[in-house]
Design a protein around this motif. Structure first.
Motif, PDB file in Angstrom:
ATOM      1  N   ASP A 146       8.301   0.850   2.527  1.00 54.46           N
ATOM      2  CA  ASP A 146       9.233  -0.217   2.176  1.00 54.46           C
ATOM      3  C   ASP A 146      10.682   0.196   3.013  1.00 54.46           C
ATOM      4  OD1 ASP A 146      10.266  -2.438   0.343  1.00 54.46           O
ATOM      5  OD2 ASP A 146      11.772  -0.974  -0.096  1.00 54.46           O
ATOM      6  N   ILE A 173       7.945  -3.813   0.431  1.00 52.19           N
ATOM      7  CA  ILE A 173       6.590  -3.668  -0.189  1.00 52.19           C
ATOM      8  C   ILE A 173       6.837  -3.548  -1.607  1.00 52.19           C
ATOM      9  CG2 ILE A 173       4.543  -2.113  -0.268  1.00 52.19           C
ATOM     10  CD1 ILE A 173       5.477  -1.376   2.518  1.00 52.19           C
ATOM     11  N   GLY A 200      -0.311  -5.935  -4.974  1.00 52.46           N
ATOM     12  CA  GLY A 200       0.803  -5.687  -4.277  1.00 52.46           C
ATOM     13  C   GLY A 200       1.321  -6.777  -3.322  1.00 52.46           C
ATOM     14  N   ILE A 221       3.634  -7.819   0.387  1.00 51.11           N
ATOM     15  CA  ILE A 221       4.140  -7.230   1.451  1.00 51.11           C
ATOM     16  C   ILE A 221       4.811  -8.390   2.138  1.00 51.11           C
ATOM     17  CG2 ILE A 221       4.061  -5.979   3.538  1.00 51.11           C
ATOM     18  CD1 ILE A 221       1.514  -4.611   2.281  1.00 51.11           C
TER      19      ILE A 221
END
Length: 293
Positions: free
Chosen positions: A89, A102, A124, A126
């Protein structure tokens, strides 16, 4: 001189029924410990066993005793070399392009309402541009009607015979670095040692690059892919990109921002850099690696 040995029992079951057991086996190891998985793999390989379903390592302990034969050194036997930078990130791969974000789409804490106790999940999210981390360029990156990630054949990304070109500490990498080398149908990886500056301000300034003449020579040699451990395979001080134009125009793939090229031999290994199969994208991060065996 005394060294470490592992003492253990094992119980092996086969997918077609039956099994074998062993008691009080002793194995020389290079180091202080060895995992059950590593022991199991060693037993299966050393005994040339087939159709193994399960290996249980039992009563494992260590003793100090003189080695009887060459010790097992699993790390020394590893044959894969990771050639990719870690994406995290906030990473800036290319100045002027946004860094990846992220984060959690669904956190483990949030997931508890959907699952029974002890069954949490994380999903997650992204957000990033495709030119992030170690990535591969396909013709669509440069040409509107060129092949995108989904159209390039898998064999152009994977299991490529490869050679390493030593251009350490060079900035302008010309044709002379490639003359006299066996290049046809190979992945050509150019080692410049620039990866040492990764994630620093130095990485973006005065980086190594290939000349247009070098790209033309590689095209004539009909290489499959060209990679470099630098900020860009082209000289970014101007507005032209002759290397991208020449190579991608000939459907020769490009991999940029590689690392660990100093760990590779000159030749005799395989290179892999496989991206997801996206339609409408010409660039994407890859987990590039070399197979030395």
């Amino acid at each position: 001189m005394s060294s470490k040995r592992v003492v253990f029992d094992f119980d092996i079951a086969f997918t077609n029924g039956g099994g074998i057991q062993g008691q009080d086996f002793r194995l020389d190891i290079d180091g202080d410990t060895i995992t059950d998985k590593e022991l199991a793999d060693y037993i299966v390989n050393d005994m040339q066993l087939l159709m193994v379903r399960k290996v249980d390592i039992i009563n494992k302990h260590y003793i100090t005793e003189a080695h009887k034969r060459k010790p097992v050194n699993l790390k020394a036997d590893e044959k894969l070399v990771d050639l990719s930078h870690t994406i995290f990130d906030g990473l800036v791969t290319y100045k002027g392009l946004p860094a990846p974000i992220i984060c959690d789409y669904l956190s483990r804490e949030q997931s508890k309402v959907n699952y029974e106790e002890g069954t949490e999940f994380q999903i997650g999210k992204i957000t990033m541009v495709t030119n992030t981390g170690t990535y591969i360029d396909c013709p669509f990156h440069r040409f509107e009607h060129g092949k995108d990630l989904s159209e390039v054949a898998l064999e152009q990304f994977a299991d490529l015979d490869a050679v390493t070109i030593n251009a350490k500490d060079a900035i302008e990498i010309g044709k002379e670095y490639f003359v006299g080398k066996e290049l046809r149908n190979k992945a050509v990886l150019v080692f410049t040692n620039w990866a040492k500056h990764w994630n620093t301000e130095l990485y973006f300034e005065n980086h190594p690059y290939l000349t247009g003449e070098a790209a033309q020579y590689l095209k004539e040699c009909q290489v499959k892919l060209v990679g470099i451990d630098s900020h860009n395979i082209d000289d970014t001080r101007g507005k032209s990109r002759p290397v991208h134009t020449t190579l991608l125009g000939a459907e020769i793939l490009i991999t940029e921002h590689l690392c660990n090229l100093d760990k590779l031999p000159e030749n005799g290994y395989k290179f892999n850099a496989v991206p997801p199969k996206f339609k409408g994208a010409g660039t994407f991060p890859v987990r590039a690696y070399a197979s030395l065996g």
